[in-house]
Write a protein that holds these residues in place. Structure first.
Motif, mmCIF file in Angstrom:
data_model
loop_
_atom_site.group_PDB
_atom_site.id
_atom_site.type_symbol
_atom_site.label_atom_id
_atom_site.label_comp_id
_atom_site.label_asym_id
_atom_site.label_seq_id
_atom_site.Cartn_x
_atom_site.Cartn_y
_atom_site.Cartn_z
ATOM 1 N N SER A 1 63.857 -27.468 59.222
ATOM 2 C CA SER A 1 64.217 -26.286 59.591
ATOM 3 C C SER A 1 63.289 -25.196 59.035
ATOM 4 C CB SER A 1 65.629 -25.973 59.356
ATOM 5 O OG SER A 1 65.626 -25.932 57.721
ATOM 6 N N THR A 2 62.504 -25.269 57.936
ATOM 7 C CA THR A 2 61.759 -24.422 57.382
ATOM 8 C C THR A 2 60.073 -24.578 57.867
ATOM 9 O OG1 THR A 2 61.024 -25.793 55.495
ATOM 10 C CG2 THR A 2 63.057 -24.473 55.151
ATOM 11 N N HIS B 1 66.983 -29.893 56.880
ATOM 12 C CA HIS B 1 66.736 -28.850 56.017
ATOM 13 C C HIS B 1 65.579 -28.566 55.969
ATOM 14 C CE1 HIS B 1 67.077 -25.594 52.979
ATOM 15 N NE2 HIS B 1 66.506 -26.379 52.129
#
Length: 755
Positions: free
Chosen positions: A424-425, A421
């Motif tokens: 992904s940023t 997660h």
């Protein structure tokens, strides 16, 4: 005392007044503008004038001088908090400064201050890389004042070491400095020593050197075969079954043969009893060593095998410990277990723990990012105090509450999901794992998701500085064992601050909160944003060990996540229990080591007298006047050196034999302790008894050699009498605490950690 002015100026004798030290720093700042008008020569001369006679009467001006010199030579202007840290170091404290706050400059300024008052300073680092890097980086500052600075590293020969140690400021890894102490304790001529006396040890990463590795013995060994575990014993032990033939304690630190196990070993080896006098000190010891190697030491967790050699993993840093080995018998047992050639153990000629090494310095001070949690140990074992230095900029890192899971498998799935997660940023992630196996399993699981990972563990630690320096880059995922890149700055890449800065993830709690905080400290340097987050499972080693004997119930959600203040408190309790266990181990080990350390001081003092005076000749000539008369035709220097060589050989030989005897006693003390007497009491009784006549035995044997050996213009021909010193010597560190810092892998199994 050279720095009485600090004690007086800051009222530190009773209160160690931080407010007063800030006042001095403010005064220094007010004087800086005027001092900048001085040219280099005048600035340096003013510093020497202030340090004349070893005392400085104007601390604020002196501090300002150091700051101006740092700006001119390094382009670095010290922050007020850095100047405050210099004051506390020079006073003799261990300072706590957060990661990225500029400890390297602080250490160099303090070392230069000490050197200007005539004190020789050893800046103690944790490895060659940092010693060489910091010495070269800070060289312009030290040399600005006409002082000399040099690093001591493994690659230097005796002549180069001698030149380096003659410098005013010496940067060196703690192990290299310790090994040189041991080698200097084998010389027979003062001119052969490489070290010059030092007044101050300024310890970088002080918690690592003074606490984590304090009881690690440095060893000088000589060529003589050691205790080897035979292939037959290894084969027998390999087929023993846990619970039937042996048991392991809850902390996985000790393994014990059962009666059934002893019966099987005796049957396989064809002996009547392992506990007969014939076998208890030999065969039983070898069986226990082989059993320890088989059951408790796990490949890729406690050691790796590279190029046919066993290499230990430093538990506190998760790196290959190039110069470490276990006590000879255990090292051989692991080598036999892996089917490798068993290396020669050698006879231990001398040994010293890092703690005893540090206590040789008249003054010790240090710096680290995590000193407060080690306050008790620093005070108990070194009488050192801790000063906390504020950050230059307010901390913006967010320390998220632990995410707790019921099982290791559920926790590991959550770790992978969280990293994916964050990645992904584009936010960079640094993951701290506990061992090689865990780091590689996590990297493989992330790779399966298409996430590129930089892995830093004991198998590629040579790339440590580069990997850590890049850990703050956009989209970077770095998986590291234990404490990544201490001493190397992690700077954020472009636009990373807007994404939240570096995210640090711990795959489980460490056995001490201090190690957790070391990992957290990798994020949030100099006011940068950042995130720290630890994942915990109720099956983690720290929870199992800290909660042994207690039970706790929890209601996890379908993913295994537990959101409960009571369980969060339980996790903290378990960690505090393991911290207490480690402190108790430290205290007990210290008691075993301290008596030998005291005895070693006595031997050192005897050696010094023999080397630096004519005492050796006087003693031997006094015991054998006839032999002395026969040698009267030789010049005095030749006679005295011959006597010196003889006396020192036997003193060193007796000391080495004493170490061997006490090592055997330590290995079997639980068997030798008598009723109503603790093992440590029995150990001390034996150590005092064995040491009592050591010096006299050495003199008696020296007298016999003096009467019999050929002595001529070339000196005493000890080799003719079979009294040669070892033809080869080598050094290494002994890892006594082979299981400290192990992570989850023992509990969960290696193959499916993140599956």
């Amino acid at each position: 005392m050279a720095f009485d002015w600090f004690w007086r100026a800051m009222g530190a004798q009773s209160t160690r007044n931080q407010k007063r030290s800030r006042t001095i720093v403010a005064d220094a700042g007010a004087q800086t503008a005027e001092l900048t008008r001085l040219d280099d020569a005048a600035l340096a001369q003013r510093a020497h004038d202030l340090a004349a006679g070893g005392e400085i009467t104007e601390p604020a001006e002196f501090l300002a001088l150091l700051g101006v010199a740092a700006e001119r030579t390094l382009g670095l202007t010290p922050f007020p908090v850095q100047s405050q840290a210099v004051l506390r170091l020079v006073e003799g404290d261990v300072i706590q400064m957060a990661t990225g706050e500029g400890k390297t400059l602080v250490g160099a300024m303090a070392a230069t201050g000490f050197a200007l008052t005539g004190k020789r300073v050893h800046v103690i680092t944790v490895n060659d890389y940092l010693a060489e890097r910091d010495a070269e980086w800070m060289r312009p500052l030290v040399e600005f004042f006409g002082l000399k600075v040099a690093p001591v590293t493994e690659k230097l020969g005796p002549r180069e070491r001698r030149e380096a140690y003659a410098s005013d400021v010496v940067y060196g890894p703690v192990n290299e400095i310790g090994f040189d102490v041991l080698r200097d304790q084998q010389i027979t001529r003062r001119a052969d020593a490489v070290q010059a006396p030092a007044d101050v040890a300024l310890v970088d990463e002080a918690d690592s050197v003074l606490v984590d590795e304090a009881l690690v013995p440095l060893v000088l060994a000589g060529s003589r075969p050691g205790l080897e575990t035979t292939g037959q014993i290894t084969d027998v032990v390999r087929h023993l079954r846990e619970r039937e033939h042996f048991t392991i304690d809850d902390e996985r630190r000790n393994v014990f043969l059962t009666d059934a196990g002893a019966d099987r070993v005796e049957r396989e080896l064809g002996i009547d009893s392992l506990y007969d006098d014939e076998h208890i000190g030999t065969t039983l010891v070898k069986v226990n060593l082989a059993l320890h190697a088989r059951a408790l030491l796990i490949r890729d967790i406690h050691y790796i095998v590279v190029d046919g050699k066993v290499q230990l993993i430093d538990a506190s840093r998760g790196r290959v410990a190039d110069l470490q080995r276990w006590p000879d018998g255990l090292q051989a047992a692991v080598e036999a277990k892996e089917g490798l050639d068993v290396t020669e153990g050698g006879r231990i000629l001398d040994t010293i723990t890092l703690q005893a090494l540090m206590r040789r310095y008249p003054m010790v001070c240090g710096m680290t990012g995590t000193a407060v949690e080690a306050t008790d140990q620093l005070r108990q074992f070194y009488d050192l105090h801790v000063s906390v230095i504020d950050r230059n900029k307010e901390l913006k890192r967010f320390d998220e509450a632990d995410r707790i899971y019921a099982t290791v498998a559920e926790k590991n799935r959550a770790i992978v999901e969280e990293i994916a997660h964050l990645n992904s940023t584009g936010q960079p992630v640094l993951v701290g794992t506990h061992d090689v196996a865990e780091s590689e399993a996590l990297a493989e699981a992330l790779g399966d998701l298409g996430i590129e990972v930089n892995v830093l563990n004991a198998k590629n630690h040579a790339e440590e500085a580069r990997i850590i320096a890049e850990a703050g880059d956009l989209g970077r995922v770095t998986v590291s064992t234990q404490m990544a890149g201490r001493g190397t700055d992690i700077r954020l890449g472009e636009s990373v601050a807007e994404l939240g800065g570096l995210a640090v993830i711990g795959t489980s709690r460490h056995r001490t909160a201090r190690l957790d905080n070391q990992l957290r400290g990798r994020a949030g340097r100099q006011g940068d944003p950042g995130l720290s987050l630890f994942f915990v499972s109720l099956q983690d080693d720290v929870i199992v060990a800290g909660g042994a004997g207690d039970t706790v119930t929890a209601q996890p959600d379908p993913s295994g996540f537990i959101d409960s203040p009571r369980i969060r408190d339980w996790v903290g309790h378990c960690q505090r229990v393991t911290e207490g266990q480690l402190l108790e181990i430290h205290a007990q080990t210290w008691k075993y080591n301290q008596l030998l350390a005291d005895q070693r001081v006595t031997v050192d003092e005897r050696r010094t007298r023999l080397i630096d005076t004519g005492q050796a000749w006087s003693e031997l000539a006094g015991r054998n006047p006839g032999r002395a008369a026969e040698l009267a035709h030789l010049d005095q220097d030749t006679r005295e050196q011959a006597a010196r060589d003889i006396m020192l050989f036997h003193l060193d030989d007796e000391w080495a034999e004493h170490l061997a005897v006490m090592d055997d006693v330590r290995e079997s003390i639980h068997l030798r302790a008598i009723a109503r007497e603790t093992p440590i009491d029995e150990y001390h009784r034996i150590a005092v008894r064995e040491f009592k006549d050591l010096a006299q035995r050495a003199v008696d044997k020296a007298s016999e050699t003096f009467a019999a050996v050929r002595i001529d213009e070339d000196g005493a021909h000890l080799l003719d009498g079979g009294l040669a010193r070892p033809s080869a010597t080598w050094t290494y560190m002994v890892s006594d605490n082979s299981l400290a810092g192990s992570g989850n892998s023992v509990v969960s199994g290696i193959g499916n950690l993140f599956r």
